[in-house]
Design a protein around this motif. Structure first.
Motif, mmCIF file in Angstrom:
data_model
loop_
_atom_site.group_PDB
_atom_site.id
_atom_site.type_symbol
_atom_site.label_atom_id
_atom_site.label_comp_id
_atom_site.label_asym_id
_atom_site.label_seq_id
_atom_site.Cartn_x
_atom_site.Cartn_y
_atom_site.Cartn_z
ATOM 1 N N TRP A 1 -9.129 -9.185 -2.809
ATOM 2 C CA TRP A 1 -8.854 -7.815 -2.367
ATOM 3 C C TRP A 1 -9.337 -7.675 -0.934
ATOM 4 C CZ3 TRP A 1 -12.102 -3.536 -1.038
ATOM 5 C CH2 TRP A 1 -11.422 -2.306 -0.937
ATOM 6 N N VAL B 1 -5.917 3.561 3.654
ATOM 7 C CA VAL B 1 -4.692 4.127 3.078
ATOM 8 C C VAL B 1 -4.720 5.637 3.301
ATOM 9 C CG1 VAL B 1 -3.312 4.416 0.977
ATOM 10 C CG2 VAL B 1 -4.608 2.299 1.347
ATOM 11 N N ARG C 1 -0.942 6.803 -5.122
ATOM 12 C CA ARG C 1 -1.487 5.870 -6.117
ATOM 13 C C ARG C 1 -2.289 4.769 -5.435
ATOM 14 N NH1 ARG C 1 3.671 6.125 -8.611
ATOM 15 N NH2 ARG C 1 4.123 4.015 -7.839
ATOM 16 N N SER C 2 -1.778 4.309 -4.286
ATOM 17 C CA SER C 2 -2.498 3.273 -3.554
ATOM 18 C C SER C 2 -3.851 3.782 -3.089
ATOM 19 C CB SER C 2 -1.655 2.814 -2.353
ATOM 20 O OG SER C 2 -2.327 1.801 -1.629
ATOM 21 N N TYR C 3 -3.915 5.028 -2.660
ATOM 22 C CA TYR C 3 -5.188 5.584 -2.210
ATOM 23 C C TYR C 3 -6.179 5.682 -3.374
ATOM 24 C CZ TYR C 3 -8.726 8.744 -0.444
ATOM 25 O OH TYR C 3 -9.928 9.305 -0.085
ATOM 26 N N ARG D 1 3.775 6.757 -4.300
ATOM 27 C CA ARG D 1 3.277 5.386 -4.225
ATOM 28 C C ARG D 1 2.071 5.297 -3.296
ATOM 29 N NH1 ARG D 1 7.812 1.611 -2.336
ATOM 30 N NH2 ARG D 1 6.133 0.079 -2.592
ATOM 31 N N VAL D 2 2.098 6.017 -2.190
ATOM 32 C CA VAL D 2 0.960 6.022 -1.270
ATOM 33 C C VAL D 2 -0.246 6.680 -1.936
ATOM 34 C CG1 VAL D 2 0.071 6.891 0.928
ATOM 35 C CG2 VAL D 2 2.389 5.954 0.805
ATOM 36 N N HIS E 1 0.823 -1.209 0.000
ATOM 37 C CA HIS E 1 0.000 0.000 0.000
ATOM 38 C C HIS E 1 0.857 1.260 0.000
ATOM 39 C CE1 HIS E 1 -2.967 -3.026 1.136
ATOM 40 N NE2 HIS E 1 -3.889 -2.174 0.712
ATOM 41 N N GLY E 2 2.009 1.154 -0.632
ATOM 42 C CA GLY E 2 2.790 2.354 -0.917
ATOM 43 C C GLY E 2 3.997 2.596 -0.043
#
Length: 626
Positions: free
Chosen positions: A595, A600, A611-613, A608-609, A515-516
């Motif tokens: 999933w 997040v 994008r994960s959100y 990266r975080v 998750h980032g």
């Protein structure tokens, strides 16, 4: 009325020894005994009662087990009751204060998993004469509140006995909840240490044998008709098998139901082992830790029949697993709160009774599933091939976790029991473990309580002394709680601890990186500079030496060949044995069209975080709201 003068503690112990449960005409002694650690809050009360009445109780098979950690002994009691399909349990007694609070986590574990365990924590003086007593928490706004009030939110029934005569109504209410198949869990009776020692003239009939009959709750005809009407015309139904199938002893009925109508079976962690792994309709675990075969079937199902399951987030993939717009749900559950989830056509009934009645209705309708010829076998064959691949992975840099599990799965016998609870192992076991016999896969995943594994294995061994019991535990969970390994030696109940050493909390480390994050605070590494992170070399912990220091036998394995040899040697040992297995971090399973909703950070300096959100927001758009 004839009476007998006893202290409250003596009366309580005598009462517990006379409680029975009956189902299908078979009677079972409900309390195997008491697990305890004595302190000033219970040693002169419950402790004195157990000592005084030891000979009588020993004749009746009423056992006292000396715990080494209050949470650990209570975990053992939970595992014992779970392995006995809730037909027998232990009471757990502790002193006041820290001893009592150590059991709160275990009470939560019992309640979440619907397992009956009686908690008897010592409490402060009802008289308040030695105020405050050692280990008392003073709450100045309300002196009736003690540390034991912390049990309230994790108990199904809670009481404080401040007069010896209150024991009678409290004990009967406690048994009502402990023997309730729908609403059982932790029951807490708080025992002020002075009241434990106070005498009362108890009526003799209070100590007569009491038998609590579990009448199987039948399914209402109208509920069966509603469920059958949902299934009419459905071509791709899936059965989800939960722990309630085991507790209601409905394993055979589930298999017959699936075979009669050609419906594939997906198992929750608690339900696993209801179907032999090689049965053509057994698709393995489903959900976040599920197999690819099971998750594809859940995704395309137009009907889901959930039997004895809470439909928790891992099973439903945070309510994203069911993607067919026409999917409808039927739920068979003794607990109405579970039966109505996902707007299901609810059959509030015993699982065995519900399956039998629904099966009769569907047979009258001439119902059968509409899967294409060979469709289910193809999915199953593809997944079996994937398990074979994972079980035989060879790495030049060390032992993969899935390879180690393949070695172990190939070694243990069909009737041997494995115990697990937390970390990356539950996911791998749910997906990969091949089981043939019911009640040989013991997973505590309702609370996923770290530290359950070793103490849980002791509880299983107490329930089945004749079986080989294996505790599969990560190094992080072992470090949290391994004390009942000593109790297994004391009780001469051999367990085999398979310790997977991957240098930390790698399950959460993987979740973090997925998750980032680059990973922070989850590996067991040295702090090599005073102000630096914990990012130095791995800590060199010799778990085998630790186990030997406690009196256990121990071996070490860093390859498949060494593990095979260690398993053979451990099997020959007559006392509890630990195998320290070095596995490569990050070699567990993941994915397989699943999933899980993990929060997040909505804002972050990390791309990266962020994008994960965004991925989280997108996925939530496909999830059911309730």
């Amino acid at each position: 009325m004839e009476t007998v003068t006893l202290t409250m503690s003596q009366a309580l112990v005598a009462f517990l020894n006379k409680q029975y449960i009956s189902i299908d005409g078979r009677r079972h002694k409900f309390f195997k005994g008491v697990m305890g650690i004595f302190g000033h809050g219970n040693v002169t009360g419950i402790g004195q009662a157990l000592e005084q009445m030891h000979e009588e109780h020993a004749k009746d098979g009423f056992l006292f087990v000396q715990g080494k950690n209050e949470q650990g002994m209570a975990n053992a009691a939970i595992a014992f009751a779970k392995q006995q399909n809730r037909l027998q349990t232990f009471a757990c007694t502790s002193s006041i204060g820290p001893g009592a609070l150590n059991m709160v986590t275990a009470a939560g574990t019992a309640t979440v998993n619907r397992i009956p365990v009686l908690f008897l924590p010592g409490d402060t003086f009802a008289s308040r004469q030695p105020d405050p007593v050692l280990q008392q928490i003073e709450y100045p706004l309300d002196y009736t509140i003690t540390a034991n009030d912390a049990f309230k939110p994790v108990s199904k029934y809670w009481d404080r006995i401040v007069r010896p005569e209150q024991l009678m109504s409290a004990a009967i209410q406690a048994m009502r909840v402990l023997t309730d198949p729908a609403d059982t869990g932790a029951v807490t009776l708080c025992l002020p240490q002075d009241v434990q020692c106070e005498a009362y003239d108890y009526p003799l009939d209070f100590f007569a044998e009491r038998v609590y009959v579990i009448d199987r709750r039948p399914a209402a005809a109208s509920a069966i008709e509603r469920a059958a009407s949902v299934l009419r015309g459905k071509r791709k139904p899936v059965l989800i098998c939960g722990g309630g199938v085991h507790y209601s002893q409905a394993v055979d009925e589930l298999r017959k139901f699936a075979e009669t109508f050609g419906i594939p079976v997906v198992e929750t962690q608690a339900g696993k082992s209801a179907m032999a792994w090689d049965h053509p309709l057994a698709m393995g675990g489903g959900g976040v830790t599920g197999t690819l075969a099971a998750n594809r079937l859940l995704r395309e199902a137009d009907a889901v029949i959930a039997v004895g399951t809470r439909l928790a987030d891992f099973t439903t993939e945070s309510k994203t697993a069911f993607r067919n717009p026409d999917v409808e749900f039927v739920a068979i559950n003794i607990c109405q709160a579970d039966a109505i989830k996902l707007n299901a056509a609810a059959i509030t009934a015993d699982a065995r009774e519900g399956l039998t009645a629904l099966g009769e209705a569907l047979r009258r309708d001439g119902y059968s599933a509409g899967y294409e010829a060979g469709e289910l076998l193809r999915l199953k064959w593809e997944w079996d091939a994937e398990v074979d691949r994972l079980y035989t992975i060879e790495r030049s840099d060390g032992l993969a976790q899935t390879r180690a599990l393949g070695v172990i799965n190939g070694f243990v016998g069909d009737s041997d029991v494995i115990v697990c609870a937390a970390g990356s192992l539950p996911g791998d076991l749910h997906r990969l473990w091949r089981v043939r016999e019911p009640d040989t896969y013991h997973m505590e995943y309702g609370f996923s309580c770290m530290g359950y594994e070793v103490s849980g294995a002791l509880g299983v061994k107490l329930a089945h002394p004749e079986r080989n019991v294996y505790s599969l535990v990560g190094d992080g969970s072992y470090l949290m709680l391994h004390s009942e390994l000593v109790t297994s030696l004391q009780e001469n109940r051999k367990i085999t601890v398979l310790l997977f050493d991957n240098h930390g909390f790698q399950c959460i480390h993987n979740l973090q990186r997925g998750h980032g994050s680059s990973g922070y605070g989850n590996e067991f590494r040295m702090r090599e500079t005073e102000a630096g992170r914990l990012d130095g070399s791995f800590m060199p912990i010799d778990f085998a030496a630790h186990a030997r220091s406690l009196g256990a036998r121990a071996y070490t394995a860093a390859s498949a060949e060494q593990l095979e040899e260690a398993l053979r040697l451990a099997q020959r040992e007559t006392v509890s044995t630990l195998i320290h297995i070095h596995v490569l971090p990050g070699t567990n399973t993941d994915g397989y069209d699943s999933w899980w909703h993990v929060g997040v950070a909505e804002v972050s300096e990390s791309e990266r975080v962020r994008r994960s959100y965004e991925g989280l927001r997108s996925k939530l758009g496909t999830a059911r709201k309730y």
